[in-house]
Enzyme design. Structure first.
Site, PDB file in Angstrom:
ATOM      1  N   GLY A 263     -24.657   9.623  83.659  1.00 14.34           N
ATOM      2  CA  GLY A 263     -25.408  10.125  84.798  1.00 14.34           C
ATOM      3  C   GLY A 263     -25.792  11.575  84.621  1.00 14.34           C
ATOM      4  O   GLY A 263     -25.878  12.070  83.503  1.00 14.34           O
ATOM      5  N   THR A 264     -26.006  12.242  85.763  1.00 14.15           N
ATOM      6  CA  THR A 264     -26.521  13.602  85.753  1.00 14.15           C
ATOM      7  C   THR A 264     -25.398  14.589  86.037  1.00 14.15           C
ATOM      8  O   THR A 264     -24.503  14.291  86.831  1.00 14.15           O
ATOM      9  CB  THR A 264     -27.593  13.733  86.849  1.00 14.15           C
ATOM     10  OG1 THR A 264     -28.485  12.625  86.710  1.00 14.15           O
ATOM     11  CG2 THR A 264     -28.356  15.025  86.718  1.00 14.15           C
ATOM     12  N   VAL A 265     -25.450  15.745  85.383  1.00 12.91           N
ATOM     13  CA  VAL A 265     -24.425  16.765  85.596  1.00 12.91           C
ATOM     14  C   VAL A 265     -25.049  17.971  86.297  1.00 12.91           C
ATOM     15  O   VAL A 265     -26.118  18.449  85.891  1.00 12.91           O
ATOM     16  CB  VAL A 265     -23.784  17.197  84.263  1.00 12.91           C
ATOM     17  CG1 VAL A 265     -22.687  18.225  84.505  1.00 12.91           C
ATOM     18  CG2 VAL A 265     -23.232  15.997  83.521  1.00 12.91           C
TER      19      VAL A 265
ATOM     20  N   ILE B  57     -27.594  20.629  84.983  1.00  8.34           N
ATOM     21  CA  ILE B  57     -27.383  21.287  83.686  1.00  8.34           C
ATOM     22  C   ILE B  57     -27.438  20.299  82.544  1.00  8.34           C
ATOM     23  O   ILE B  57     -27.435  20.687  81.382  1.00  8.34           O
ATOM     24  CB  ILE B  57     -26.047  22.058  83.632  1.00  8.34           C
ATOM     25  CG1 ILE B  57     -24.900  21.186  84.136  1.00  8.34           C
ATOM     26  CG2 ILE B  57     -26.146  23.357  84.432  1.00  8.34           C
ATOM     27  CD1 ILE B  57     -23.537  21.865  84.003  1.00  8.34           C
ATOM     28  N   GLY B  58     -27.466  19.040  82.832  1.00  8.85           N
ATOM     29  CA  GLY B  58     -27.553  18.102  81.722  1.00  8.85           C
ATOM     30  C   GLY B  58     -27.499  16.681  82.226  1.00  8.85           C
ATOM     31  O   GLY B  58     -27.257  16.441  83.409  1.00  8.85           O
TER      32      GLY B  58
ATOM     33  N   LYS C 138     -20.422  15.612  88.142  1.00  9.38           N
ATOM     34  CA  LYS C 138     -21.106  14.525  87.435  1.00  9.38           C
ATOM     35  C   LYS C 138     -21.390  13.395  88.402  1.00  9.38           C
ATOM     36  O   LYS C 138     -20.478  12.836  88.998  1.00  9.38           O
ATOM     37  CB  LYS C 138     -20.225  14.044  86.285  1.00  9.38           C
ATOM     38  CG  LYS C 138     -20.820  12.915  85.492  1.00  9.38           C
ATOM     39  CD  LYS C 138     -20.020  12.622  84.248  1.00  9.38           C
ATOM     40  CE  LYS C 138     -20.291  13.677  83.194  1.00  9.38           C
ATOM     41  NZ  LYS C 138     -19.596  13.391  81.934  1.00  9.38           N
TER      42      LYS C 138
ATOM     43  N   ASP D 119     -15.409   8.212  72.986  1.00 10.20           N
ATOM     44  CA  ASP D 119     -16.727   8.846  72.894  1.00 10.20           C
ATOM     45  C   ASP D 119     -16.609  10.282  72.403  1.00 10.20           C
ATOM     46  O   ASP D 119     -17.172  11.198  72.997  1.00 10.20           O
ATOM     47  CB  ASP D 119     -17.390   8.779  74.278  1.00 10.20           C
ATOM     48  CG  ASP D 119     -18.899   8.956  74.211  1.00 10.20           C
ATOM     49  OD1 ASP D 119     -19.459   8.880  73.090  1.00 10.20           O
ATOM     50  OD2 ASP D 119     -19.512   9.199  75.260  1.00 10.20           O
TER      51      ASP D 119
ATOM     52  N   GLY E   4     -26.441  12.536  80.721  1.00 11.37           N
ATOM     53  CA  GLY E   4     -25.948  11.754  79.587  1.00 11.37           C
ATOM     54  C   GLY E   4     -25.800  10.310  79.982  1.00 11.37           C
ATOM     55  O   GLY E   4     -26.393   9.863  80.967  1.00 11.37           O
ATOM     56  N   GLY E   5     -25.000   9.614  79.214  1.00 13.19           N
ATOM     57  CA  GLY E   5     -24.857   8.184  79.386  1.00 13.19           C
ATOM     58  C   GLY E   5     -24.314   7.750  80.737  1.00 13.19           C
ATOM     59  O   GLY E   5     -24.563   6.631  81.169  1.00 13.19           O
TER      60      GLY E   5
HETATM   61  N1  LIG Z   1     -17.663  20.616  82.693  1.00 12.51           N
HETATM   62  C1  LIG Z   1     -18.846  21.022  82.197  1.00 12.51           C
HETATM   63  N2  LIG Z   1     -19.127  22.333  82.074  1.00 12.51           N
HETATM   64  C2  LIG Z   1     -20.314  22.740  81.576  1.00 12.51           C
HETATM   65  N3  LIG Z   1     -21.279  21.909  81.132  1.00 12.51           N
HETATM   66  C3  LIG Z   1     -21.074  20.587  81.221  1.00 12.51           C
HETATM   67  C4  LIG Z   1     -19.845  20.069  81.757  1.00 12.51           C
HETATM   68  N4  LIG Z   1     -19.894  18.719  81.690  1.00 12.51           N
HETATM   69  C5  LIG Z   1     -21.097  18.405  81.146  1.00 12.51           C
HETATM   70  N5  LIG Z   1     -21.805  19.515  80.860  1.00 12.51           N
HETATM   71  C6  LIG Z   1     -23.170  19.570  80.274  1.00 12.51           C
HETATM   72  O1  LIG Z   1     -23.882  18.439  80.692  1.00 12.51           O
HETATM   73  C7  LIG Z   1     -24.347  17.674  79.580  1.00 12.51           C
HETATM   74  C8  LIG Z   1     -24.338  16.209  79.899  1.00 12.51           C
HETATM   75  O2  LIG Z   1     -23.022  15.732  79.989  1.00 12.51           O
HETATM   76  P1  LIG Z   1     -22.680  14.202  79.983  1.00 12.51           P
HETATM   77  O3  LIG Z   1     -23.280  13.571  81.191  1.00 12.51           O
HETATM   78  O4  LIG Z   1     -21.204  14.087  79.795  1.00 12.51           O
HETATM   79  O5  LIG Z   1     -23.461  13.584  78.769  1.00 12.51           O
HETATM   80  P2  LIG Z   1     -23.198  13.729  77.212  1.00 12.51           P
HETATM   81  O6  LIG Z   1     -21.725  14.034  77.033  1.00 12.51           O
HETATM   82  O7  LIG Z   1     -23.577  12.401  76.665  1.00 12.51           O
HETATM   83  O8  LIG Z   1     -24.077  14.843  76.733  1.00 12.51           O
HETATM   84  C9  LIG Z   1     -23.407  18.061  78.448  1.00 12.51           C
HETATM   85  O9  LIG Z   1     -24.040  17.928  77.211  1.00 12.51           O
HETATM   86  C10 LIG Z   1     -23.085  19.512  78.761  1.00 12.51           C
HETATM   87  O10 LIG Z   1     -24.080  20.357  78.209  1.00 12.51           O
HETATM   88 MG   LIG Z   2     -20.089  14.191  78.185  1.00 11.35          MG
END
Ligand SMILES: Nc1ncnc2c1ncn2[C@@H]1O[C@H](COP(=O)(O)OP(=O)(O)O)[C@@H](O)[C@H]1O
Ligand SMILES: [Mg+2]
Ligand SMILES: *[C@@H]1O[C@H](CO)[C@@H](O)[C@H](O)[C@H]1NC(C)=O
Ligand SMILES: *[C@@H]1O[C@H](CO)[C@@H](O)[C@H](O)[C@H]1NC(C)=O
Ligand SMILES: *[C@@H]1O[C@H](CO)[C@@H](O)[C@H](O)[C@H]1NC(C)=O
Ligand SMILES: *[C@@H]1O[C@H](CO)[C@@H](O)[C@H](O)[C@H]1NC(C)=O
Length: 602
Positions: free
Chosen positions: A325-327, A319-320, A341, A439, A322-323
């Site tokens: 890793g992968t979520v 689903i996403g 994560k 952050d 970021g810094g």
């Molecule tokens: N607990 C969560 N529930 C739903 N979406 C999430 C959750 N944690 C992260 N995400 C999604 O995953 C994306 C990436 O998260 P993350 O790795 O923390 O990077 P960042 O905070 O830099 O965007 C977030 O922007 C969000 O859209």
């Molecule tokens: Mg985040």
């Protein structure tokens, strides 16, 4: 006693002789001391307004313009039980933009000298015992946006010069003893009955009460009320205030009792939670160990169920990223949904230290923080398991909005600001040791199906350090949120979090990313851009066009707060508890009805 005074004065003389004058208060600081001297400060809230301080800018309720001159920008002292009068010295604060003294017990007149503060934008004197009239040259305050004089004992005519205040958005003269005809000129023509309620002797088009009969005789006699006649009414308003204060005191007492009850409950709950922390080890193949740690034992699945699901996560579940890793989104067989994560970063110290730190983070529970459920070490990766927040991040909702998603209106944004402040204040002030988030940004504000915000990723920045990645994350979107001193030194503090929170507020107001290309081109970030526009009084260009329900009152409060949070000088920023207090006073309470009314209108 005498010796002491002599000693002090010689010390003062020595200081004045040997130290440059920069250590002494400026004229604005001295004016503030004069203002303090006519207040009756029974609760000693102005205790830190001290003559020998180097600067007045850190005094309770005071904020200054940026720059070396330390000119006072705002005085915020609502609900402080202040008695006494406003000193004419207020006129010396000629760069004052906001004076908020509402809900105190001040009396006396509104000093004419106040009209010397020509930059004034917001004047809140509601809920005091002010007497006399409105200064007739109030029309000089050409920037005035908000004028709330309601619930006082003011009398006399409404000065026609108010009509000249072309920026006036909120006028509230309700519940006073004003009389005569409301001038129907300029901006005064745009306000209706709700601005003048509860002034029995007012007449005019705005209150739908003609001032003359068809024969031309006055319906309302020119104001001839003697002071004796005014006394009973004043009494009754004093009496009402007495009853109100009494009721509030009782409620306060009850609240203290409930809170202390909850406190003891919370402690024992924390202790129990710590005991319930469980650790499960499962040997997969000799050598590489798989380890699952669940916090609070509140993942109602067996470890093999969880590990099996975790091992099956792949690209379609992403689903996403970021810094860190992968979520992934992980859906259990009973449809329970979690966010997982996968951490690509190395961590500082041993696995044991890392896991102990995680355990602390896992024990932190608050409605406005994302709940961490567990941690899993697989042979090939390390995974953190969180609650899944259905509406995703504020970043996506504000900036990636596709048609099917709902738009964030102003009341949603206020709710997000308030909840995020609660979560961050909890990290700073209720956790021990206190947690600096490091952050704060809109992609770390996640929303549940009720639009309640939850802050994510707190504490991770300290745990997962990566010399290279640090720089790249900064470039990748965090940049605009970082306080100047953090950028310089790399040292995060509570006050650098406060700065990031201020940027988040500006993002909510403007709907723009902190480093939107339109202002980066002019060498600014969102802080500089908003400040430039506000200096030119271009409020309408600051506010996101998508929140048509924004009301001038709460908007002014949020901008004021954002400006203080993003002060270049970390010491002049408020603490998160102070931020939260102001938000709760001004945005939610004390009149929730007022807040909701302003939205049901739209
Ligand atoms: N607990 C969560 N529930 C739903 N979406 C999430 C959750 N944690 C992260 N995400 C999604 O995953 C994306 C990436 O998260 P993350 O790795 O923390 O990077 P960042 O905070 O830099 O965007 C977030 O922007 C969000 O859209
Ligand atoms: Mg985040
Ligand atoms: C200040 O307020 C207290 C309590 O409201 C009152 O008793 C006292 O007389 C006041 N002092 C002055 C100087 O007005
Ligand atoms: C009004 O403001 C000016 C500065 O703009 C200042 O010099 C003057 O003393 C002020 N007057 C009063 C009455 O405070
Ligand atoms: C303010 O008002 C007074 C009286 O109406 C007037 O004499 C004065 O020139 C005004 N000052 C400014 C700066 O407009
Ligand atoms: C004006 O103030 C009164 C009392 O302070 C409040 O009840 C009322 O809602 C306010 N009206 C407007 C239009 O803000």
């Amino acid at each position: 006693m005498e010796m002491g005074i002599v000693g002090w004065s010689s010390l003062v003389i020595m200081l004045t002789v040997f130290c440059p004058s920069s250590l002494a208060l400026t004229l604005d600081g001295l004016a503030l001391l004069e203002i303090k001297s006519t207040f009756n400060d029974t609760k000693n809230v102005l205790g830190n307004w001290q003559e020998f301080d180097e600067t007045h800018c850190a005094w309770t309720g005071i904020s200054c313009h940026s720059g070396d001159e330390q000119r006072v920008r705002s005085i915020n002292l609502p609900y402080m039980q202040l008695g006494g009068i406003i000193s004419p010295s207020i006129g010396k604060l000629s760069r004052l933009q906001r004076l908020a003294l509402h809900q105190n017990s001040l009396h006396g007149t509104i000093p004419n000298e106040l009209t010397n503060c020509t930059e004034l934008r917001a004047l809140y004197l509601r809920g005091n015992f002010f007497q006399g009239g409105i200064p007739s040259n109030i029309g000089n305050l050409s920037y005035l946006n908000i004028l709330d004089l309601s619930s006082n004992t003011l009398k006399g005519a409404i000065p026609s010069s108010i009509g000249r205040l072309s920026h006036l958005q909120i006028l509230n003269l309700s519940t006073n003893f004003f009389s005569g005809e409301i001038p129907d000129i300029g901006v005064l023509s745009t306000f209706d009955k709700s601005s003048f309620n509860g002034n029995l002797d007012l007449c005019g088009r705005q209150v739908q009460k003609p001032c003359r009969t068809s024969l031309g005789f006055p319906v309302v006699l020119p104001h001839a009320e003697s002071d004796e006649a005014a006394v009973p009414a004043k009494r009754s308003s004093h009496y009402m205030k007495g009853v109100l204060i009494g009721a509030m005191a009782t409620m306060g007492l009850a609240l203290v009792m409930i809170l202390s009850f909850l406190w003891t409950r919370l402690l024992s709950k924390k202790e129990r939670a710590a005991k319930r922390y469980t650790e499960v080890k499962k040997q997969v193949d000799p050598g590489a160990s798989t380890k699952l740690i669940t916090f609070h034992g509140d993942l109602p699945y067996t470890s093999s169920e969880i590990i099996e699901k975790l091992e099956s996560l792949d690209e379609e579940h992403i689903i996403g990223s970021g810094g860190y890793g992968t979520v992934y989104r992980m859906v259990m067989n009973d449809c329970g949904t979690f966010a997982v994560k996968r951490i690509d970063r190395s961590c500082e110290g041993s696995d044991q230290v890392f896991e102990r730190e995680l355990e602390i983070l896992g024990s932190i529970k608050h409605i406005n923080l994302v709940n961490m459920r567990g941690y899993c070490r697989l042979p090939s990766s390390r995974l953190l398991i969180y609650d899944y927040l259905a509406l995703g991040s504020l970043d996506d909702l504000l900036h990636e909005n596709t048609q099917q998603r709902r738009l964030l209106n102003w009341s949603d944004r206020l709710k997000i600001a308030l909840g995020s402040a609660r979560g961050l204040a909890y990290l700073h002030h209720e956790c021990s040791p206190e947690i600096v988030h490091r952050d704060i940004k809109s992609s770390n504000i996640l929303l549940d199906e009720n639009m309640e915000p939850h802050i994510s990723d707190f504490g991770l920045g300290k745990l997962l350090v990566d010399e290279e990645a640090h720089v790249t994350t900064v470039v990748a979107g965090t940049f605009g949120y970082l306080a100047p001193e953090y950028l310089q030194s790399g040292r995060a503090t509570e006050k650098s979090d406060v700065y990031s929170f201020g940027v988040l507020l500006l993002e909510l107001v403007t709907g723009k990313r902190p480093t939107d290309p339109s202002f980066v081109k002019r060498g600014l970030n969102v802080v500089g851009w908003v400040n430039t526009l506000l200096r030119d009084n271009r409020l309408e260009d600051v506010v996101d066009k998508r929140c048509s329900d924004a009301d001038a009152g709460t908007l002014e409060v949020i901008l004021e707060l954002a400006e203080r949070c993003t002060d270049g000088n970390a010491d002049d920023r408020p603490s998160m508890n102070q931020v939260l207090q102001l938000l709760e006073q001004e945005v939610m309470s004390p009149c929730p009805s007022e807040f909701y009314e302003s939205h049901s209108d739209h």
